[in-house]
Design a protein around this motif. Structure first.
Motif, PDB file in Angstrom:
ATOM      1  N   ALA A 129     113.002 190.092  95.130  1.00 56.41           N
ATOM      2  CA  ALA A 129     112.867 188.317  94.862  1.00 56.41           C
ATOM      3  C   ALA A 129     112.407 187.892  96.139  1.00 56.41           C
ATOM      4  O   ALA A 129     112.685 188.457  97.150  1.00 56.41           O
ATOM      5  CB  ALA A 129     113.955 187.394  94.529  1.00 56.41           C
ATOM      6  N   GLN A 175     118.208 184.405  84.913  1.00 55.07           N
ATOM      7  CA  GLN A 175     118.352 185.833  85.031  1.00 55.07           C
ATOM      8  C   GLN A 175     118.120 186.500  86.341  1.00 55.07           C
ATOM      9  O   GLN A 175     118.822 187.314  86.872  1.00 55.07           O
ATOM     10  CB  GLN A 175     117.158 186.795  84.124  1.00 55.07           C
ATOM     11  N   THR A 176     117.118 185.816  87.140  1.00 55.69           N
ATOM     12  CA  THR A 176     116.856 186.380  88.356  1.00 55.69           C
ATOM     13  C   THR A 176     118.355 186.102  89.261  1.00 55.69           C
ATOM     14  O   THR A 176     118.641 186.877  90.122  1.00 55.69           O
ATOM     15  CB  THR A 176     115.584 185.843  89.150  1.00 55.69           C
ATOM     16  N   TYR A 225     112.776 180.146  90.474  1.00 60.07           N
ATOM     17  CA  TYR A 225     113.502 181.202  90.003  1.00 60.07           C
ATOM     18  C   TYR A 225     113.939 181.043  88.467  1.00 60.07           C
ATOM     19  O   TYR A 225     114.015 179.762  88.313  1.00 60.07           O
ATOM     20  CB  TYR A 225     114.562 181.653  90.948  1.00 60.07           C
ATOM     21  N   ARG A 234     120.891 188.513  88.708  1.00 64.75           N
ATOM     22  CA  ARG A 234     120.926 189.887  89.388  1.00 64.75           C
ATOM     23  C   ARG A 234     121.101 189.452  90.840  1.00 64.75           C
ATOM     24  O   ARG A 234     121.894 190.445  91.388  1.00 64.75           O
ATOM     25  CB  ARG A 234     119.370 190.125  89.220  1.00 64.75           C
ATOM     26  N   LEU A 235     120.726 188.555  91.405  1.00 65.67           N
ATOM     27  CA  LEU A 235     120.866 188.314  92.836  1.00 65.67           C
ATOM     28  C   LEU A 235     122.494 188.106  93.265  1.00 65.67           C
ATOM     29  O   LEU A 235     123.046 188.672  94.172  1.00 65.67           O
ATOM     30  CB  LEU A 235     120.275 187.124  93.212  1.00 65.67           C
ATOM     31  N   ILE A 285     116.608 193.005  95.132  1.00 63.00           N
ATOM     32  CA  ILE A 285     116.148 192.785  93.879  1.00 63.00           C
ATOM     33  C   ILE A 285     114.593 192.383  93.481  1.00 63.00           C
ATOM     34  O   ILE A 285     114.253 192.316  92.432  1.00 63.00           O
ATOM     35  CB  ILE A 285     116.984 191.763  92.902  1.00 63.00           C
TER      36      ILE A 285
END
Length: 680
Positions: free
Chosen positions: A138, A183-184, A180, A187-188, A136
């Motif tokens: 990150a 939302q991140t 973070y 997604r993770l 993603i």
């Protein structure tokens, strides 16, 4: 009362099983059909009550032993339960953790339902989380991976999907890992599940999820498990997560043969997804449930029990039980205010040494604190006092990877250190790359722990710089040498040693003597507890700490972090109205800059010698450019002042003085004792 049996595992008469119990425990044993709710306070013999209940049910024929499944949360607790059941003659009863029971059943049914062997289980989430982060986009390091893995685990045990994570985290007032946003993380979580699927592996939470789904989706599987296990006992029910509760419901089906045991006052794992709601709402779910309250405390003295009760009463803790002490009266609970962290650690080490000298085994003494990073000062102080110790629930300070990596960086920087730049500034510049920042991260977990470890190194650099004379300022190579000397002096802990542990890792344990250290605002409650629920959980955590003590309980905090620093700290609000005042506006009997060790001396002559020894130590420390406590600890100086040795042999019998220090300082110490005024 105790069972009348000559050998473990003997078939006891049912009456003998009941004879070993007090009236309330007997009520538990006689409640053979569910639903049953046992509210058991700390030290009230809950394990004894539920194992005797199972054994009594088996001996009376109320249920076959193989029809009982008892689940708890740790392998240690499950093992203890199995041992007790075996000693009571209740062979065949299954006592396991949630995960062990689920893994066994999943392994049995997987080949029959899916085919082949079950998927391999991830021992650690970190590699899959790191891969998910890469997918993603990150950026992560080792600490971030740990924190993100913890958040993935929370979402799974809370039955929160990636799609629901943002909403659920907000509703729970749960901040995302440092660096973070929600939302991140959502997604993770989704990417993490994809990684596992592609690799054909599952994690430990999947074991519970897949078994629960299998029981619900395949009626013949559910029927087979339910025909095998018809009576369920769940210990520590206040710590059940939504995922575990979901699986428990699948095990039960529509049946009601359930006995739960718990204490709402000991709910301290909400951050992992545990919730006391299932225990508190048990009588709403089962309106005809039998409720038994165990309140006779066999563990602690009336003095300890009274403080524990008062703590909960003042906090209006939901569902709190009023404990009734069964032990004889013991020593008063001690409250001590120290001037700084060094004095607190030295004072606790001195008191521990005195307890050991009085006959208390080292393994029956514990120093409990809020965060693992606090262990370093107690490791040093106990080592200096010659008291062996063992660290539970965390690595020793100098073996932590964060600390070892930071020392490597400092050692490298020392080779090319700028002599014109102050050493503390150099340390801060180096440690920025190891995760340190001027302000602590606004997050829980590994990131915060790493920062605290780095901050401890920064604080040591400040202390060395402050202790150095103006004409010979401390340097980075000196700090590196000091760190090496400290690491080398902290010998491997032995089993027979004082236990150092965080309050969380102390749950389920007990000791004759407990020191609750660092009980100041910001640590108790922890500064991260910003909501009412978070503060309430911190109060329960303090309750757990208090109730670990059988006889001796000493509570302390320090007004300042560094010797001579500003006294800006305040003791924890949780002890308002309970912390005694010495009448001078100074709470807990603080005795000035010489701390606890000086307060243990009697007579003006002893005090004068102690002060003279401290002055000598300060002079030596300045000459060798080392902190004063590395020469000899306060506890050792107090012992010299009290015992007044007249020979090298007598000096050698004092804790904290080894052969090297006798060679170096022995003659001077004996001269100081000889020249000091005698006792009146």
């Amino acid at each position: 009362m105790s069972p009348t049996t000559n050998s473990p595992g003997a078939l006891l008469h049912p009456d003998a099983i009941l004879d070993a119990l007090d009236p309330e425990q007997r009520d538990v044993a006689l409640a053979l059909t569910g639903p049953v709710c046992v509210l058991a306070g700390a030290g009230t013999g809950k394990t004894r009550a539920i194992t005797h209940r199972i054994a009594y049910g088996v001996r009376t024929g109320a249920y076959p032993p193989t029809s009982v499944l008892a689940v708890t949360f740790t392998a240690r607790a499950a093992g203890e339960m199995r041992t007790r059941l075996r000693d009571l003659g209740a062979h065949g009863v299954q006592a396991r953790t949630f995960h062990a029971a689920a893994l066994r059943q999943l392994g049995y049914f997987w080949p029959r339902i899916v085919g082949g062997a079950p998927p391999q289980i991830l021992e650690h989430k970190a590699p899959a989380v790191a891969e998910a982060a890469r997918r993603i986009g990150a950026s992560v390091d080792r600490v971030a991976v740990r924190d993100l893995a913890s958040e993935v685990e929370w979402s799974k045990v809370s039955l929160v999907t990636a799609e629901d994570y943002v909403r659920a985290a907000a509703a729970d007032d749960r901040p995302p890992p440092s660096g973070y946003d929600h939302q991140t993380v959502a997604r993770l979580i989704s990417a993490y599940e994809d990684v596992k699927t592609e690799r054909g592996v599952i994690d430990f939470e999947d074991v519970l999820l897949m078994l629960a789904d299998m029981l619900g989706s395949h009626p013949h599987v559910g029927d087979q498990v339910r025909s095998q296990y018809r009576h369920f006992v769940v210990d520590e029910f206040q710590d059940v997560s939504p995922l575990q509760h979901f699986l428990l419901n699948q095990w039960l089906g529509n049946r009601r043969e359930l006995c739960v045991v718990g204490d709402p006052s000991q709910t301290i794992y909400s951050f992992t997804g545990a919730t006391p709601h299932y225990l508190l709402d048990f009588t709403r779910t089962y309106r005809d449930a039998q409720v038994v309250r165990l309140v006779r405390d066999y563990r602690s003295t009336p003095q300890v029990v009274s403080l524990a009760n008062d703590l909960l009463r003042r906090g209006r803790v939901t569902g709190a039980l009023e404990l009734v002490a069964q032990r004889p009266s013991g020593p008063a609970v001690s409250f001590t205010t120290h001037d700084d962290d060094e004095a607190e650690a030295a004072g606790i080490a001195a008191r521990a040494a005195r307890l050991i000298a009085s006959g208390v085994r080292p393994s029956e003494i514990a120093v409990l604190y809020r965060t693992n990073a606090q262990s370093a000062s107690f490791e040093s102080a106990l080592s200096e006092a010659g008291v062996s110790y063992q660290v539970r629930g965390g690595e020793r300070f100098f073996t932590r990877k964060d600390v070892r990596d930071a020392i490597v960086l400092l050692r490298g920087a020392a080779r090319s250190a700028d002599p014109d730049q102050p050493m503390p500034e150099q340390v801060r510049d180096v440690l920025v790359s190891a995760g340190w920042s001027a302000e602590p991260p606004h997050a829980r977990g590994a990131a915060r722990e790493r920062w605290e470890a780095m901050q401890a190194l920064v604080a040591l650099a400040d202390d060395l710089a402050a202790a150095a004379p103006e004409d010979a300022p401390a340097t980075l190579p000196m700090l590196v040498d000091e760190l090496a000397e400290r690491a080398a002096s902290q010998h491997a802990p032995t089993v027979e040693g004082v236990t150092l542990a965080s309050l969380h890792s102390a749950k389920g344990l007990e000791w004759d003597a407990v020191f609750l250290a660092g009980m100041s605002e910001g640590l108790m409650p922890i500064s991260l507890a910003e909501t009412d629920d978070g503060v309430a959980e911190e109060r329960r955590l303090l309750y757990v700490g208090i109730t670990r003590a059988r006889e001796h309980l000493e509570i302390s905090y320090a007004r300042s972090r560094n010797p001579g620093g500003r006294a800006t700290r305040k003791r924890t609000r949780f002890l308002d109205g309970m912390w005694p005042d010495d009448g001078r506006g100074r709470r807990g009997g603080s005795r000035g800059p010489r701390g606890q060790a000086r307060s243990q001396l009697s007579g003006e002559a002893d005090l004068a010698l102690f002060d003279a020894l401290r002055e000598w130590r300060l002079t030596v420390a300045r000459e060798v450019d080392k902190p004063a406590f590395t020469i000899l600890g306060d506890a050792t100086l107090a012992a010299i002042a009290e015992l007044r040795p007249s020979s090298t042999a007598e000096l050698a019998r004092i804790n904290g003085i080894g052969p090297a220090k006798i060679d170096r300082y022995g003659a001077t110490l004996l001269a100081l004792v000889q020249g000091a005024p005698g006792r009146p």
